[in-house]
Write a protein that holds these residues in place. Structure first.
Motif, PDB file in Angstrom:
ATOM      1  N   ASP A   1      -1.563  11.362  52.508  1.00 18.73           N
ATOM      2  CA  ASP A   1      -0.586  12.392  52.125  1.00 18.73           C
ATOM      3  C   ASP A   1      -0.966  13.757  52.722  1.00 18.73           C
TER       4      ASP A   1
ATOM      5  N   ALA B   1       3.195   8.225  60.240  1.00 11.17           N
ATOM      6  CA  ALA B   1       3.800   8.282  58.902  1.00 11.17           C
ATOM      7  C   ALA B   1       5.315   8.196  59.068  1.00 11.17           C
ATOM      8  N   PHE B   2       5.976   7.980  57.961  1.00 13.73           N
ATOM      9  CA  PHE B   2       7.442   7.875  57.942  1.00 13.73           C
ATOM     10  C   PHE B   2       7.926   6.851  58.973  1.00 13.73           C
TER      11      PHE B   2
ATOM     12  N   ARG C   1       0.817  13.357  55.915  1.00 14.19           N
ATOM     13  CA  ARG C   1       2.270  13.293  55.703  1.00 14.19           C
ATOM     14  C   ARG C   1       2.839  14.669  55.368  1.00 14.19           C
TER      15      ARG C   1
END
Ligand code: ADP
Ligand code: UDP
Length: 236
Positions: free
Chosen positions: A212, A31-32, A215
């Motif tokens: 999510d 993620a990111f 995340r």
């Protein structure tokens, strides 16, 4: 054997057929833009099963895709494409970078779906771009873009309905398209559709059932993916 490409979540392998590839779903999660990394047991299998089910469903609904067949738990055979280096994002409710960009709270229902484009470039962090950038960068022609928009809206309509039957709200998702190497005039839906690239909220509780959970460190990541798969299976 070495893969012809190793990405963050999948590997691509050559097959005996020069027009197809084997796409392997890994257990890795990022993620990111790759800054946060983890590995989850069964993630590859769950995403492969979810994506296979959705691609089969879309094919039946008349959407041309790269999907050929499921090979095993973590592998599918797909038609080889040249990926259009534009990520097509569809949003039905505000979330993620839309909220970051606008300051608007999560969960606003849009009057019509929002389509946005980002340049598929890990080095640049997949920046938001528009039709004019895409034309000038030579990523796709204006005619291609008409097709991508239309196709993304069609996929959105089909999947919003399907997920609703499964008790899930399709908040937003990312699509990738590619030109068939066997016939570059044809642009088809490629890559995967899974909770890695979709936001899915439980219709009753609002609980997040997608990446999510990873995340935001919400826990029970694979439990949520398994629940999504169970509901898709029960409704197909
Ligand atoms: P990333 O490259 O962002 O790390 P993945 O780990 O998911 O992503 O790697 C899969 C790669 O395969 C992506 O770059 C995707 O664009 C590409 N791809 C998906 N479907 C096809 C296909 N049918 N033919 C060729 N490339 C594909
Ligand atoms: N998305 C994705 N890959 C990307 C960027 C976004 O799969 O490189 C998906 C993401 O999972 C979400 C939707 O596209 O379902 C919209 O993502 P957003 O732009 O809000 O970015 P985020 O803040 O999630 O990175």
């Amino acid at each position: 054997m070495t893969p012809i490409y190793e990405g963050k979540a999948k590997r691509l392998w050559a097959t005996e057929n020069p027009e197809t590839l084997r796409m392997e779903f890994k257990n890795d999660a990022t993620a990111f833009n790759g800054e946060k990394k983890a590995s989850f047991e069964n993630k590859g299998r769950l995403n492969n099963e979810i994506s296979t089910l959705i691609y089969g469903f879309l094919e039946n609904a008349g959407v041309p895709t790269h999907f050929v067949r499921k090979i095993d738990d973590t592998n599918v055979e797909v038609k080889k494409v040249t990926i259009v280096m534009v990520e097509v994002i569809v949003r039905n409710l505000s979330a993620g970078s839309y909220c970051k960009r606008t300051g608007i709270a999560e969960g606003q229902v849009f009057s019509q779906p929002i389509i946005e484009f980002s340049y598929k470039s890990d080095e640049l962090g997949d920046p938001l771009i528009n039709d004019d950038y895409i034309r000038e960068m030579g990523l796709a022609t204006p005619e291609d873009l008409v097709h991508l928009r239309k196709s993304a809206l069609q996929v959105n309509a089909i999947l919003t309905d399907f997920f609703a039957k499964c008790g899930l709200k399709l908040v937003d998702f990312k699509l990738e398209f590619g030109r068939l190497v066997s016939d570059p005039s044809q642009i088809v839906l490629a890559d995967e559709i899974s909770p890695d690239g979709c936001r899915l909220w439980d219709l009753k509780t609002g609980e997040k059932m997608d990446k999510d959970r990873f995340r935001r460190d919400l826990g029970n990541v694979m439990e949520a993916y398994a629940e999504v798969l169970g509901r898709l299976k029960a409704n197909s």
